[in-house]
Design an enzyme around this catalytic site. Structure first.
Site, short mmCIF file in Angstrom:
data_model
loop_
_atom_site.label_atom_id
_atom_site.label_comp_id
_atom_site.label_asym_id
_atom_site.label_seq_id
_atom_site.Cartn_x
_atom_site.Cartn_y
_atom_site.Cartn_z
CG HIS A 34 -2.08 -1.04 0.98
ND1 HIS A 34 -3.17 -0.81 0.18
CD2 HIS A 34 -2.21 -2.30 1.45
CE1 HIS A 34 -3.95 -1.90 0.18
NE2 HIS A 34 -3.38 -2.83 0.94
CB SER A 67 -11.22 -18.33 -19.32
OG SER A 67 -10.52 -18.82 -18.18
CG LEU A 127 -0.64 -15.14 -5.38
CD1 LEU A 127 -0.31 -16.61 -5.60
CD2 LEU A 127 0.46 -14.48 -4.53
CB SER A 128 -1.19 -9.80 -9.61
OG SER A 128 -1.06 -8.79 -8.68
CB SER A 130 -7.26 -9.03 -12.43
OG SER A 130 -6.75 -8.41 -11.30
CG ASP A 175 -0.59 -5.71 -8.39
OD1 ASP A 175 0.30 -5.62 -7.52
OD2 ASP A 175 -1.80 -5.71 -8.14
#
Ligand code: GLA
Length: 388
Positions: A34, A67, A127-128, A130, A175
């Protein structure tokens, strides 16, 4: 993996034409949480797990997405003339957001695409997944449409813009940057105030990085992420009445303590304190790592968690249980939550000999306290995004 995704693509969309494969990793942040929307430092690295993509250009303006993680959704069809966020479009809002952001930059997409994705990052785990989808989409578009002038940093910025403006999450740059710029066996020490960065080797001779997933799902959009960001912005405005700073990252602890009373609310003061102290901790942690002082690095990781728990208040029972259980295991050098918080994962540095015990003991305490199991991943630091 490449053969599997390619096979599935051909089965679904046909084998003809110029079909290409791509990969973007997930990321884990070692310290500096952050801080990226407060002009501070972060220290993430890319993982070897991530998003595989297969793509082919079409002759019309149709977009077809599939997907392998959401097979029940089948092929989702859209069009380059319909790049607007839409709940019913589900996960395809991420690649569509990136297409939208390309067009916003004046990079015209003159043909539709068939795209298949497969991710081995657990979704919503922090863990990102997106950002990984965003960056892999950027890599596809750059390659397929010949936008060679775009650097990987550009792709990170485009991904962030799509997340902020198309998908409604005010995330920082960490990210997408880690995913686009990752380097095998190195973490990235990034100054988010000007995007300057250096790579620091992660050579943990006797230890491994272990990620523990709380399995508490979290979507940034419905979390308090945007609220934290707004609190920091307000605190900054208040501090700007007494100091000449552009971001919280410009303050060290001593200066913060001198000026903090300009923040008129206790909660906002705690939020700003975290942002300032965490940034300084990150700088110190990277110094410690460079000096081979892994113990110090671990202590700073632990302090980071305490600050995220008490001052930033983004941990929650699941992450606290994982971290507090980790701290009890001999051979744990450091342990903290990673990512946005409110669920998701922890990251720990664990001596090789203690990894099995760590997984056993933390896993057991977690299940006893929370009622369901955590998952553990002993990870390697991988490369950033690219063509496969
Ligand atoms: C999420 C955001 C990042 C960063 C972290 C917290 O992962 O996408 O930009 O703010 O939370 O450090």
């Amino acid at each position: 993996m490449k053969a599997e995704v390619l096979g599935k693509f051909k089965e679904l969309f046909g084998a003809q034409g110029d079909i290409r494969c791509y990969f973007a990793p997930g990321r884990v942040n070692l310290i500096g949480e952050h801080t990226d929307y407060n002009g501070g430092h972060v220290f993430p690295c890319a993982l070897t797990i991530g998003t595989y993509a297969v793509a082919r250009k079409r002759e019309d303006r149709v977009l077809r997405f599939y997907s392998m993680n959401f097979e029940q959704l089948g092929v989702i069809t859209s069009s380059l003339d319909d790049l607007v966020p839409d709940k019913a479009a589900d996960w395809t809002n991420y690649p569509k957001g990136v297409m939208w952001a390309f067009e916003q930059r004046g990079l015209k997409l003159d043909a539709g695409l068939d795209i298949l994705l497969f991710g081995n990052i657990p979704n919503g785990s922090g863990l990102s997944s997106s950002a990984s989808v965003e960056v892999v989409t950027g890599v596809i578009l750059r390659d397929m449409f010949g936008f060679e002038e775009l650097t990987n940093i550009d792709l990170a910025l485009i991904g962030q813009k799509s997340e902020n403006e198309f998908n409604g999450v005010n995330c920082g740059i960490m990210d997408q940057f880690a995913i686009a710029m990752g380097k095998k066996d190195y973490a990235i020490f990034l100054d988010t105030s000007d995007l300057s960065y250096t790579y620091a080797p992660i050579k943990l001779e006797n230890a491994r990085i272990v990620i523990a997933s709380s399995n508490k799902k979290r979507g940034l959009g419905d979390s308090k992420y945007n609220e934290r960001r707004a609190e920091c912005e307000k605190a900054l405005e208040e501090l700007q009445t007494v100091t000449d700073i552009r971001s919280l990252g410009e303050l060290d602890e001593k200066t913060f303590e001198k000026v903090k009373d300009a923040i008129r609310d206790d909660v906002r003061r705690k939020r700003a304190k975290h942002a300032v102290y965490e940034n300084q901790r990150t700088i110190r942690a990277v110094d410690a790592l460079k000096a081979n002082d892994i113990r110090k690095f671990g202590e700073l990781m632990n302090a980071s968690h305490v600050s995220l728990r008490d001052d930033y208040e983004v941990t929650g029972k699941e992450l606290d249980t994982l971290v507090e259980a980790a701290w009890e295991v001999p051979g744990v050098i450091g342990s903290r939550m990673t990512g946005a918080g409110f669920g998701g994962c922890t990251v720990s540095i664990v001596e090789n000999d203690s990894v099995d015990r760590f997984i056993e003991e933390v896993g057991r305490k977690y299940k006893d306290t929370i009622g369901y199991a955590a998952d553990f991943y002993v990870i390697d630091v991988g490369e950033g995004a690219g063509v496969l």
